[in-house]
Design a protein around this motif. Structure first.
Motif, mmCIF file in Angstrom:
data_model
loop_
_atom_site.group_PDB
_atom_site.id
_atom_site.type_symbol
_atom_site.label_atom_id
_atom_site.label_comp_id
_atom_site.label_asym_id
_atom_site.label_seq_id
_atom_site.Cartn_x
_atom_site.Cartn_y
_atom_site.Cartn_z
ATOM 1 N N ARG A 397 66.738 0.324 115.484
ATOM 2 C CA ARG A 397 67.040 -0.457 116.678
ATOM 3 C C ARG A 397 68.549 -0.651 116.775
ATOM 4 N N GLY A 398 68.977 -1.137 117.931
ATOM 5 C CA GLY A 398 70.414 -1.306 118.172
ATOM 6 C C GLY A 398 71.093 -2.199 117.142
ATOM 7 N N ASP A 399 70.359 -3.168 116.611
ATOM 8 C CA ASP A 399 70.987 -4.114 115.661
ATOM 9 C C ASP A 399 70.961 -3.608 114.224
ATOM 10 N N GLY A 400 70.602 -2.335 114.022
ATOM 11 C CA GLY A 400 70.641 -1.763 112.674
ATOM 12 C C GLY A 400 69.326 -1.896 111.920
ATOM 13 N N THR A 401 68.396 -2.722 112.428
ATOM 14 C CA THR A 401 67.105 -2.856 111.746
ATOM 15 C C THR A 401 66.213 -1.681 112.154
#
Ligand code: SAH
Length: 414
Positions: A397-401
């Motif tokens: 995902r965009g937040d690195g998760t």
């Protein structure tokens, strides 16, 4: 009490650092109202929320929906918005109105029956303990001559036991924590006279001095079941607790297997569902169980390894997602590597694997890895494994998760 919405507190703020002041504590109107109702305010780990009715309706409704017990003060012209908030929160029928508590002109009524124009400032609304309410209603119903309206009865007193009142209720506590304990399970636990179960599971149930606790070893399941059935036959209400769902590798089958014996055929047995560990683990990473999946226990204590191996192979060739319970224990250590190697004969080494450990607990750890890299050293009895199908995806995902999910459609169909 002067420090409970009392006007003296303003004087106190100005004067207490200049003069010697003594504050004599008092009985709050909240306590007086509960006494007037004859209903416990909060029991065990229930939460009481105190609210001024001057809050905006949305705020009142949100907070009423999010608490167990509530006291709403500062009624009067605000009564209309309180009523609306109670209705929106689905709490109206559980709430009572108490006016001038503990005085000669005390008045008590269900909140829904109160005419707004009659409400003075010296009144409050109370939502008493839901747990105690359930117990009291039940005991009133079981005691001839006692009024059925829980609000009208006094001290709940001793639990009612006797022939015909007994039962065994098998209750799932969920994988961890109070948010995963259903209100229905909580009610059954509060209502029981006796709690039976594996010690660490019983420790998760809030203390209640009205109950007897019978902790046991994690094995001896059938003895535990017989013990519970025997108490129920004597008229006691026995809750047998399991973690997760009691029907998933747990006590529900154990109790029913023993209950088929003729001597227990008249003992009532109920099973209440719980959130199972596989669903809790799945939710932490996304939706890996979004399509067909199978549930397996890797323990060879109650079935031979040959059967486990055959089922793993069948699941692997059928391209099912697998939820694997009991992957290892202190004395069972080789099964995880053996299962991984069996699955690798039919599945890609890149197959996503989720290891969820103590989900919802203080030692929670989630690991997302590939089948070929699954390290048995990180797996113990507090873990659950999810092994993906050929369709299961791991996406950044965009937040690195990363999230793991199995799509709704299989093989591009639909
Ligand atoms: N009845 C339970 C399962 C009992 S078998 C249920 O429905 O969840 C015990 C196994 O459940 C453990 O070995 C582990 O695989 C899994 N388990 C239970 N609680 C868990 C948790 N909080 N986190 C991860 N796995 C858990």
């Amino acid at each position: 009490d002067p420090f409970f919405y009392g006007s003296y507190m303003h004087m106190h703020e100005r004067l207490a650092h200049r003069y010697r002041t003594v504050v004599v504590p008092g009985v709050t109107s909240v306590s007086a109202a509960a006494a007037a109702l004859g209903r416990p305010l909060v029991e065990r780990d229930e939460v009481l929320t105190v609210l001024p009715a001057t809050l905006p309706v949305d705020e009142l409704a949100r907070r009423l929906a999010d608490t167990d017990a509530a006291a709403v003060l500062k009624l009067g012209r605000t009564f209309g918005s309180l009523r609306e908030a109670a209705e929106r929160a689905g709490a109206l029928d559980a709430m009572y109105y108490v006016e001038r508590a503990s005085t000669d002109s005390q008045r008590v009524a269900p909140l829904a029956e109160v005419a707004p124009e009659t409400v003075p400032y010296f009144s409050l609304a109370l939502r008493p303990s839901p747990l105690a309410g359930a117990t009291m209603a039940r005991e009133a119903a079981a005691t001839p001559g006692l009024p059925l309206d829980p609000a009208a009865s006094g001290d709940p007193g001793e639990a009612v036991v006797g022939p015909g009142t007994g039962e065994v209720v098998v209750v799932g506590l969920g994988p961890a924590g109070r948010p995963w304990l259903t209100p229905q399970a909580q009610e059954a636990l509060a209502d029981a006279t006796d709690l039976v179960g594996y010690g660490p599971y019983l420790d998760r149930v809030a203390a209640n001095s009205r109950q007897r606790r019978h902790p046991s070893d994690n094995r001896v399941e059938s003895e535990r079941a017989a013990f519970a059935l025997d108490m129920a036959r004597g008229g006691r209400r026995v809750a047998v607790v399991s973690s997760g769902d009691p029907g998933v590798f747990a006590m529900a089958s154990a109790v029913l297997e023993v209950a088929v014996e003729p001597r227990w055929k008249d003992v009532r047995v109920r099973v209440l569902p719980g959130l199972t560990a596989a669903h809790a683990v799945a939710s932490r990473v996304g939706a890996p169980l979004g399509h067909d999946y199978c549930v397996l226990s890797l323990s060879d204590r109650l079935k031979p390894w040959e059967v486990i191996a055959a089922r793993l192979t069948a699941a692997a060739t059928a391209d099912l997602v697998l939820a694997i319970y009991n992957p290892a224990s202190r004395s069972r250590v080789w099964q995880v590597a053996a299962a991984r190697d069996l699955l690798l004969k039919h599945r890609s080494p890149d197959t996503p694997v989720v290891v969820g450990r103590d989900v919802g607990g203080s030692a929670e750890r989630i690991t997302v890895t590939r089948l070929a890299e699954l390290d048995p050293a990180i797996v113990d009895m507090r873990c659950l494994l999810l092994v993906g199908s050929s369709q299961t995806q791991v996406v950044q995902r965009g937040d690195g998760t990363s999230v793991v999910f199995t799509p709704r459609r299989y093989g591009g169909l639909g």
